[in-house]
Scaffold this motif. Structure first.
Motif, PDB file in Angstrom:
ATOM      1  N   ALA B  62       0.852  -1.196   0.000  1.00 50.35           N
ATOM      2  CA  ALA B  62       0.000   0.000   0.000  1.00 50.35           C
ATOM      3  C   ALA B  62       0.885   1.243   0.000  1.00 50.35           C
ATOM      4  CB  ALA B  62      -0.909   0.009   1.232  1.00 50.35           C
ATOM      5  N   LEU B  63       0.583   2.175  -0.897  1.00 48.82           N
ATOM      6  CA  LEU B  63       1.288   3.463  -0.928  1.00 48.82           C
ATOM      7  C   LEU B  63       0.339   4.495  -0.311  1.00 48.82           C
ATOM      8  CD1 LEU B  63       3.877   4.942  -2.032  1.00 48.82           C
ATOM      9  CD2 LEU B  63       2.511   5.521  -4.034  1.00 48.82           C
ATOM     10  N   ALA B  64       0.479   4.664   1.023  1.00 50.56           N
ATOM     11  CA  ALA B  64      -0.438   5.560   1.734  1.00 50.56           C
ATOM     12  C   ALA B  64      -0.024   7.010   1.492  1.00 50.56           C
ATOM     13  CB  ALA B  64      -0.413   5.249   3.228  1.00 50.56           C
ATOM     14  N   HIS B  65      -0.976   7.829   1.092  1.00 48.25           N
ATOM     15  CA  HIS B  65      -0.659   9.240   0.870  1.00 48.25           C
ATOM     16  C   HIS B  65      -1.937  10.050   0.775  1.00 48.25           C
ATOM     17  CE1 HIS B  65      -1.410   7.603  -3.117  1.00 48.25           C
ATOM     18  NE2 HIS B  65      -1.614   8.829  -3.583  1.00 48.25           N
ATOM     19  N   SER B  66      -1.785  11.361   0.966  1.00 47.25           N
ATOM     20  CA  SER B  66      -2.870  12.279   0.663  1.00 47.25           C
ATOM     21  C   SER B  66      -2.290  13.354  -0.242  1.00 47.25           C
ATOM     22  CB  SER B  66      -3.456  12.860   1.952  1.00 47.25           C
ATOM     23  OG  SER B  66      -4.565  13.672   1.627  1.00 47.25           O
ATOM     24  N   ARG B  67      -3.041  14.452  -0.423  1.00 48.70           N
ATOM     25  CA  ARG B  67      -2.526  15.489  -1.322  1.00 48.70           C
ATOM     26  C   ARG B  67      -1.637  16.457  -0.538  1.00 48.70           C
ATOM     27  NH1 ARG B  67      -6.322  16.836  -4.481  1.00 48.70           N
ATOM     28  NH2 ARG B  67      -7.911  15.365  -3.814  1.00 48.70           N
ATOM     29  N   PRO B  68      -0.834  17.280  -1.248  1.00 49.04           N
ATOM     30  CA  PRO B  68      -0.064  18.317  -0.557  1.00 49.04           C
ATOM     31  C   PRO B  68      -1.026  19.195   0.260  1.00 49.04           C
ATOM     32  CG  PRO B  68       0.660  18.146  -2.837  1.00 49.04           C
ATOM     33  CD  PRO B  68      -0.555  17.265  -2.700  1.00 49.04           C
ATOM     34  N   SER B  69      -0.679  19.493   1.516  1.00 50.25           N
ATOM     35  CA  SER B  69      -1.563  20.286   2.382  1.00 50.25           C
ATOM     36  C   SER B  69      -0.705  20.949   3.442  1.00 50.25           C
ATOM     37  CB  SER B  69      -2.607  19.378   3.035  1.00 50.25           C
ATOM     38  OG  SER B  69      -2.057  18.745   4.181  1.00 50.25           O
ATOM     39  N   PRO B  70      -1.295  21.858   4.244  1.00 48.17           N
ATOM     40  CA  PRO B  70      -0.515  22.488   5.327  1.00 48.17           C
ATOM     41  C   PRO B  70       0.034  21.469   6.324  1.00 48.17           C
ATOM     42  CG  PRO B  70      -2.565  23.683   4.955  1.00 48.17           C
ATOM     43  CD  PRO B  70      -2.652  22.428   4.142  1.00 48.17           C
ATOM     44  N   ALA B  71      -0.539  20.251   6.336  1.00 47.71           N
ATOM     45  CA  ALA B  71      -0.065  19.213   7.250  1.00 47.71           C
ATOM     46  C   ALA B  71       1.252  18.590   6.783  1.00 47.71           C
ATOM     47  CB  ALA B  71      -1.137  18.128   7.390  1.00 47.71           C
ATOM     48  N   VAL B  72       1.687  18.945   5.561  1.00 47.17           N
ATOM     49  CA  VAL B  72       2.988  18.468   5.070  1.00 47.17           C
ATOM     50  C   VAL B  72       4.029  19.550   5.309  1.00 47.17           C
ATOM     51  CG1 VAL B  72       4.309  17.648   3.083  1.00 47.17           C
ATOM     52  CG2 VAL B  72       1.887  17.044   3.295  1.00 47.17           C
ATOM     53  N   LEU B  73       5.028  19.247   6.132  1.00 47.56           N
ATOM     54  CA  LEU B  73       6.070  20.216   6.464  1.00 47.56           C
ATOM     55  C   LEU B  73       7.224  20.124   5.486  1.00 47.56           C
ATOM     56  CD1 LEU B  73       6.010  19.529  10.323  1.00 47.56           C
ATOM     57  CD2 LEU B  73       4.710  21.252   9.035  1.00 47.56           C
ATOM     58  N   ARG B  74       7.541  18.922   5.074  1.00 45.95           N
ATOM     59  CA  ARG B  74       8.526  18.704   4.014  1.00 45.95           C
ATOM     60  C   ARG B  74       8.285  17.327   3.409  1.00 45.95           C
ATOM     61  NH1 ARG B  74      12.264  15.452   6.085  1.00 45.95           N
ATOM     62  NH2 ARG B  74      12.608  15.421   8.331  1.00 45.95           N
ATOM     63  N   ALA B  75       8.829  17.123   2.220  1.00 46.20           N
ATOM     64  CA  ALA B  75       8.598  15.859   1.531  1.00 46.20           C
ATOM     65  C   ALA B  75       9.296  14.729   2.281  1.00 46.20           C
ATOM     66  CB  ALA B  75       9.122  15.948   0.108  1.00 46.20           C
ATOM     67  N   GLY B  76       8.690  13.564   2.262  1.00 47.17           N
ATOM     68  CA  GLY B  76       9.335  12.433   2.914  1.00 47.17           C
ATOM     69  C   GLY B  76       8.568  11.146   2.715  1.00 47.17           C
ATOM     70  N   LEU B  77       9.227  10.052   3.049  1.00 47.50           N
ATOM     71  CA  LEU B  77       8.619   8.734   2.947  1.00 47.50           C
ATOM     72  C   LEU B  77       8.820   7.989   4.259  1.00 47.50           C
ATOM     73  CD1 LEU B  77      10.177   7.656  -0.466  1.00 47.50           C
ATOM     74  CD2 LEU B  77       7.750   8.020  -0.119  1.00 47.50           C
ATOM     75  N   SER B  78       7.893   7.117   4.572  1.00 54.11           N
ATOM     76  CA  SER B  78       8.080   6.213   5.710  1.00 54.11           C
ATOM     77  C   SER B  78       7.806   4.790   5.236  1.00 54.11           C
ATOM     78  CB  SER B  78       7.144   6.589   6.865  1.00 54.11           C
ATOM     79  OG  SER B  78       5.794   6.390   6.494  1.00 54.11           O
ATOM     80  N   TRP B  79       8.364   3.837   5.946  1.00 52.32           N
ATOM     81  CA  TRP B  79       8.302   2.431   5.533  1.00 52.32           C
ATOM     82  C   TRP B  79       7.842   1.604   6.725  1.00 52.32           C
ATOM     83  CZ3 TRP B  79      10.522   0.288   0.874  1.00 52.32           C
ATOM     84  CH2 TRP B  79      10.631  -1.118   0.865  1.00 52.32           C
ATOM     85  N   VAL B  80       6.769   0.833   6.584  1.00 55.56           N
ATOM     86  CA  VAL B  80       6.278  -0.004   7.679  1.00 55.56           C
ATOM     87  C   VAL B  80       6.077  -1.434   7.179  1.00 55.56           C
ATOM     88  CG1 VAL B  80       4.439  -0.398   9.354  1.00 55.56           C
ATOM     89  CG2 VAL B  80       5.103   1.949   8.791  1.00 55.56           C
TER      90      VAL B  80
END
Lengths: 89, 149
Positions: B62-80
């Motif tokens: 699953a590639l979890a994501h939403s759209r760019p928003s004020p809740a995004v401080l900088r680009a990044g990825l996490s892995w679980v």
């Protein structure tokens, strides 16, 4: 030929699908303009393209459009995309 | 920015009992690495509620994501990486063993990272090994191997 790749937000899956579609086209020896779009703008954008590549869930949301709609199950599989695009390009 | 720089948080051997919990783990990684606020995690869950489980883009992933928003401080990825897979309700790609969280500031800046990620995941053997990786070091080594090819 123009191809539109669609996902919910236009930043994640549609970008991956666009990249793998470009690889598939190369493998098929075909060329096309590939654009990524979010589902919100896809209905309008689908009027100006020949083919829409989209997941099953979102294809139901997209509804009827003039373009040929092809559902992709594995967005990482260049093989699946190539097989489904081959009859169209 | 290359993939290993963007991937600030890698967790393996995680436990989730449903898809919301699985996305929350990916959101936690983004928040702890300073990429997003907690609101972004809620936005990723809302995206699935609105648009369905299309973020399960390949079997097990699953590639979890939403759209760019004020809740995004900088680009990044996490892995679980999950020990027990969870169902997202996807017709063909369930169950999910790996969640990659994605936060982007705009539609273009993260293309290089996505391109490297697509390349790393496109090899079926490596993809299977990444899904089954049992330590962050193993994930990094496999991704580094792909970037070097």
């Amino acid at each position: 030929m123009k191809i539109l790749t669609v996902c919910g937000m236009g930043i994640g899956t549609s970008i991956l699908l666009k990249m793998n579609t470009e690889k598939a086209l190369k493998a098929l020896g075909a060329s096309a303009d590939v654009e990524a779009s979010d589902i919100g703008s896809a209905r309008g954008a689908a009027r100006t393209v020949d083919i829409v590549l989209i997941s099953h869930d979102l294809a139901e949301q997209l509804g009827d459009v003039p373009a040929k709609v092809i559902e992709i199950q594995n967005f990482l599989s260049v093989d699946e995309i190539s097989q489904k695009l081959a009859p169209e390009v | 920015m290359d993939l290993l720089d963007a991937l600030k948080s890698i967790e393996t051997g995680q436990h989730a009992t449903n898809w919301r919990e699985a996305i929350r783990l990916a959101g936690k990684g983004l928040v702890e690495s300073g990429a997003t606020t907690d609101e972004y995690t809620d936005e990723m869950i809302e995206a699935v509620e609105q648009n369905g489980p299309y973020i399960v883009i390949a079997p097990g992933l699953a590639l979890a994501h939403s759209r760019p928003s004020p809740a995004v401080l900088r680009a990044g990825l996490s892995w679980v990486g999950l020990t027990e897979p969870v169902e997202f309700g996807h017709a063909t790609n369930d169950p999910v063993r790996l969640i990659i969280g994605l936060a982007a500031l705009d539609h273009d800046a993260h293309l290089e990272v996505m391109s490297t990620l697509a390349l790393a995941l496109s090899d079926e053997t490596r993809f299977e090994r990444l899904l089954g990786a049992t330590s962050p070091g193993e994930v990094r080594a496999l991704l580094a191997e792909s970037a070097g090819n």
